[in-house]
Scaffold this motif. Sequence first.
Motif, PDB file in Angstrom:
ATOM      1  N   SER A  11       0.806  -1.222   0.000  1.00  0.00           N
ATOM      2  CA  SER A  11       0.000   0.000   0.000  1.00  0.00           C
ATOM      3  C   SER A  11       0.842   1.276   0.000  1.00  0.00           C
ATOM      4  CB  SER A  11      -0.935   0.008   1.222  1.00  0.00           C
ATOM      5  OG  SER A  11      -0.187  -0.040   2.431  1.00  0.00           O
ATOM      6  N   GLU A  12       2.115   1.197   0.372  1.00  0.00           N
ATOM      7  CA  GLU A  12       2.958   2.388   0.429  1.00  0.00           C
ATOM      8  C   GLU A  12       3.709   2.632  -0.872  1.00  0.00           C
ATOM      9  OE1 GLU A  12       5.529   2.172   3.785  1.00  0.00           O
ATOM     10  OE2 GLU A  12       3.888   2.223   5.246  1.00  0.00           O
ATOM     11  N   ARG A  13       4.194   1.574  -1.494  1.00  0.00           N
ATOM     12  CA  ARG A  13       4.958   1.743  -2.734  1.00  0.00           C
ATOM     13  C   ARG A  13       4.940   0.466  -3.559  1.00  0.00           C
ATOM     14  NH1 ARG A  13      10.583   2.578   0.672  1.00  0.00           N
ATOM     15  NH2 ARG A  13       9.212   3.286   2.302  1.00  0.00           N
ATOM     16  N   THR A  14       5.140   0.655  -4.851  1.00  0.00           N
ATOM     17  CA  THR A  14       5.162  -0.451  -5.794  1.00  0.00           C
ATOM     18  C   THR A  14       6.349  -0.261  -6.731  1.00  0.00           C
ATOM     19  OG1 THR A  14       2.757  -0.723  -5.738  1.00  0.00           O
ATOM     20  CG2 THR A  14       3.905  -1.611  -7.662  1.00  0.00           C
ATOM     21  N   THR A  15       7.035  -1.363  -7.030  1.00  0.00           N
ATOM     22  CA  THR A  15       8.133  -1.323  -7.992  1.00  0.00           C
ATOM     23  C   THR A  15       7.813  -2.257  -9.145  1.00  0.00           C
ATOM     24  OG1 THR A  15       9.762  -0.851  -6.259  1.00  0.00           O
ATOM     25  CG2 THR A  15      10.596  -1.687  -8.357  1.00  0.00           C
ATOM     26  N   LEU A  16       7.902  -1.722 -10.350  1.00  0.00           N
ATOM     27  CA  LEU A  16       7.626  -2.478 -11.573  1.00  0.00           C
ATOM     28  C   LEU A  16       8.885  -2.530 -12.417  1.00  0.00           C
ATOM     29  CD1 LEU A  16       4.312  -0.660 -12.589  1.00  0.00           C
ATOM     30  CD2 LEU A  16       4.498  -2.760 -11.231  1.00  0.00           C
ATOM     31  N   ARG A  17       9.038  -3.616 -13.173  1.00  0.00           N
ATOM     32  CA  ARG A  17      10.124  -3.677 -14.155  1.00  0.00           C
ATOM     33  C   ARG A  17       9.511  -3.785 -15.536  1.00  0.00           C
ATOM     34  NH1 ARG A  17      15.640  -7.391 -14.377  1.00  0.00           N
ATOM     35  NH2 ARG A  17      16.342  -6.627 -16.410  1.00  0.00           N
ATOM     36  N   VAL A  21      14.071  -1.065 -17.437  1.00  0.00           N
ATOM     37  CA  VAL A  21      13.730   0.082 -16.603  1.00  0.00           C
ATOM     38  C   VAL A  21      12.914  -0.377 -15.395  1.00  0.00           C
ATOM     39  CG1 VAL A  21      12.512   2.288 -16.504  1.00  0.00           C
ATOM     40  CG2 VAL A  21      13.750   1.650 -18.583  1.00  0.00           C
ATOM     41  N   PHE A  22      13.285   0.129 -14.239  1.00  0.00           N
ATOM     42  CA  PHE A  22      12.482  -0.069 -13.034  1.00  0.00           C
ATOM     43  C   PHE A  22      11.696   1.206 -12.758  1.00  0.00           C
ATOM     44  CE2 PHE A  22      15.594  -3.413 -12.247  1.00  0.00           C
ATOM     45  CZ  PHE A  22      14.803  -4.424 -11.720  1.00  0.00           C
ATOM     46  N   LEU A  23      10.419   1.055 -12.485  1.00  0.00           N
ATOM     47  CA  LEU A  23       9.563   2.181 -12.119  1.00  0.00           C
ATOM     48  C   LEU A  23       9.144   2.014 -10.664  1.00  0.00           C
ATOM     49  CD1 LEU A  23       7.247   2.454 -15.259  1.00  0.00           C
ATOM     50  CD2 LEU A  23       9.194   3.915 -14.675  1.00  0.00           C
ATOM     51  N   LYS A  24       9.497   2.997  -9.854  1.00  0.00           N
ATOM     52  CA  LYS A  24       9.118   2.980  -8.446  1.00  0.00           C
ATOM     53  C   LYS A  24       8.010   4.010  -8.250  1.00  0.00           C
ATOM     54  CE  LYS A  24      12.145   2.250  -5.321  1.00  0.00           C
ATOM     55  NZ  LYS A  24      13.285   2.314  -4.363  1.00  0.00           N
ATOM     56  N   VAL A  25       6.878   3.547  -7.775  1.00  0.00           N
ATOM     57  CA  VAL A  25       5.722   4.412  -7.514  1.00  0.00           C
ATOM     58  C   VAL A  25       5.541   4.477  -6.008  1.00  0.00           C
ATOM     59  CG1 VAL A  25       3.283   4.821  -7.968  1.00  0.00           C
ATOM     60  CG2 VAL A  25       4.682   3.634  -9.681  1.00  0.00           C
ATOM     61  N   ASP A  26       5.607   5.687  -5.457  1.00  0.00           N
ATOM     62  CA  ASP A  26       5.589   5.859  -4.008  1.00  0.00           C
ATOM     63  C   ASP A  26       4.460   6.796  -3.611  1.00  0.00           C
ATOM     64  OD1 ASP A  26       6.287   6.548  -1.244  1.00  0.00           O
ATOM     65  OD2 ASP A  26       8.251   5.714  -1.702  1.00  0.00           O
ATOM     66  N   ALA A  27       3.731   6.429  -2.566  1.00  0.00           N
ATOM     67  CA  ALA A  27       2.643   7.282  -2.082  1.00  0.00           C
ATOM     68  C   ALA A  27       3.149   8.588  -1.491  1.00  0.00           C
ATOM     69  CB  ALA A  27       1.816   6.522  -1.038  1.00  0.00           C
ATOM     70  N   ASP A  28       4.422   8.612  -1.108  1.00  0.00           N
ATOM     71  CA  ASP A  28       5.027   9.798  -0.509  1.00  0.00           C
ATOM     72  C   ASP A  28       6.093  10.349  -1.455  1.00  0.00           C
ATOM     73  OD1 ASP A  28       6.169  11.764   0.993  1.00  0.00           O
ATOM     74  OD2 ASP A  28       6.821  10.465   2.640  1.00  0.00           O
ATOM     75  N   PRO A  29       5.805  11.410  -2.207  1.00  0.00           N
ATOM     76  CA  PRO A  29       6.799  11.965  -3.147  1.00  0.00           C
ATOM     77  C   PRO A  29       8.104  12.371  -2.470  1.00  0.00           C
ATOM     78  CG  PRO A  29       4.624  12.911  -3.547  1.00  0.00           C
ATOM     79  CD  PRO A  29       4.531  12.147  -2.264  1.00  0.00           C
ATOM     80  N   ALA A  30       8.045  12.722  -1.199  1.00  0.00           N
ATOM     81  CA  ALA A  30       9.260  13.138  -0.496  1.00  0.00           C
ATOM     82  C   ALA A  30      10.263  11.994  -0.396  1.00  0.00           C
ATOM     83  CB  ALA A  30       8.914  13.657   0.892  1.00  0.00           C
ATOM     84  N   ARG A  31       9.764  10.768  -0.319  1.00  0.00           N
ATOM     85  CA  ARG A  31      10.676   9.622  -0.240  1.00  0.00           C
ATOM     86  C   ARG A  31      11.474   9.474  -1.530  1.00  0.00           C
ATOM     87  NH1 ARG A  31       7.061   6.090   3.252  1.00  0.00           N
ATOM     88  NH2 ARG A  31       5.880   5.672   1.361  1.00  0.00           N
ATOM     89  N   ILE A  32      10.821   9.751  -2.655  1.00  0.00           N
ATOM     90  CA  ILE A  32      11.526   9.667  -3.933  1.00  0.00           C
ATOM     91  C   ILE A  32      12.594  10.744  -4.023  1.00  0.00           C
ATOM     92  CG2 ILE A  32      11.240  10.077  -6.413  1.00  0.00           C
ATOM     93  CD1 ILE A  32       8.766   8.392  -6.344  1.00  0.00           C
ATOM     94  N   GLU A  33      12.266  11.974  -3.613  1.00  0.00           N
ATOM     95  CA  GLU A  33      13.252  13.038  -3.619  1.00  0.00           C
ATOM     96  C   GLU A  33      14.434  12.678  -2.713  1.00  0.00           C
ATOM     97  OE1 GLU A  33      13.334  15.695  -5.427  1.00  0.00           O
ATOM     98  OE2 GLU A  33      11.333  15.566  -6.342  1.00  0.00           O
TER      99      GLU A  33
END
Length: 246
Positions: A11-17, A21-33
């Motif tokens: 529920s917090e984040r998902t990683t796809l390949r 390319v790996f795509l990381k989708v995170d509910a908290d944009p600050a974590r990506i930054e």
Amino acid sequence: MPEIEIVVAHSERTTLRVGNVFLKVDADPARIEHEIIAMDLAPIPTPQVLWHQPSVLALATVPGKPLGKLGEPLSAPPAAWVAAGATIRKLHEAPLPPWTAPGHDELAAELDQECSWLIAHDVLPAALVSRNRKVAEAALRPWTPAFAHGDLQIAHVFVDDNEEITGVLDWSEGAQGDPLYDLATLTLGHEERLHDLLTGYGAPVDLDVIRGWWSARSLLAARWLIEHGFDPDSPGCEFDVLRAAR
């Protein structure tokens, strides 16, 4: 056309390949930054950032394969673990990042809450929880902060056929923290590789603190794993670590 592979999803984040390319989708944009900045600061191999938008980060694949996976037999040779130790030492000696990980007092309070939850919900026997809480006490002491990865799971460290570290993944927890926590996290469930890791690390280490972090991390992670669809009672995983604590 490349297929989409779900690497991890909760529920917090998902990683796809998708292809390379790996795509990381995170509910908290600050974590990506945070992750992007941490990778830029780290003086060791990290994935190449291809692009990012709020809540989505695209990374190039890292050559090689993970050192292993928690709960599964290891295939990487001792030399790969020695190389991992040397890489981690380089990180720990780097200039400190701007963020600070939770201190020992804050972790002790959180650990007591999680131990109470495990006992109240009959997840683990009270005696087992109490024994590991005592073991964990060795880790909850003042430490000299280092540039710590903060979530250095075995699956986050990649190695090639020449036993060279090609990349370290998932930097959202990178901060000023206890360097021994990184060493303990990487060897969680694989105590047999601790000697090789420390050979490469090349600095004196208090083994009681390492064991303390094995217990502390397993206790702290249990509820989150259960609530997000993972099984800490799988063979070789967190609950087995707790049962083996001494």
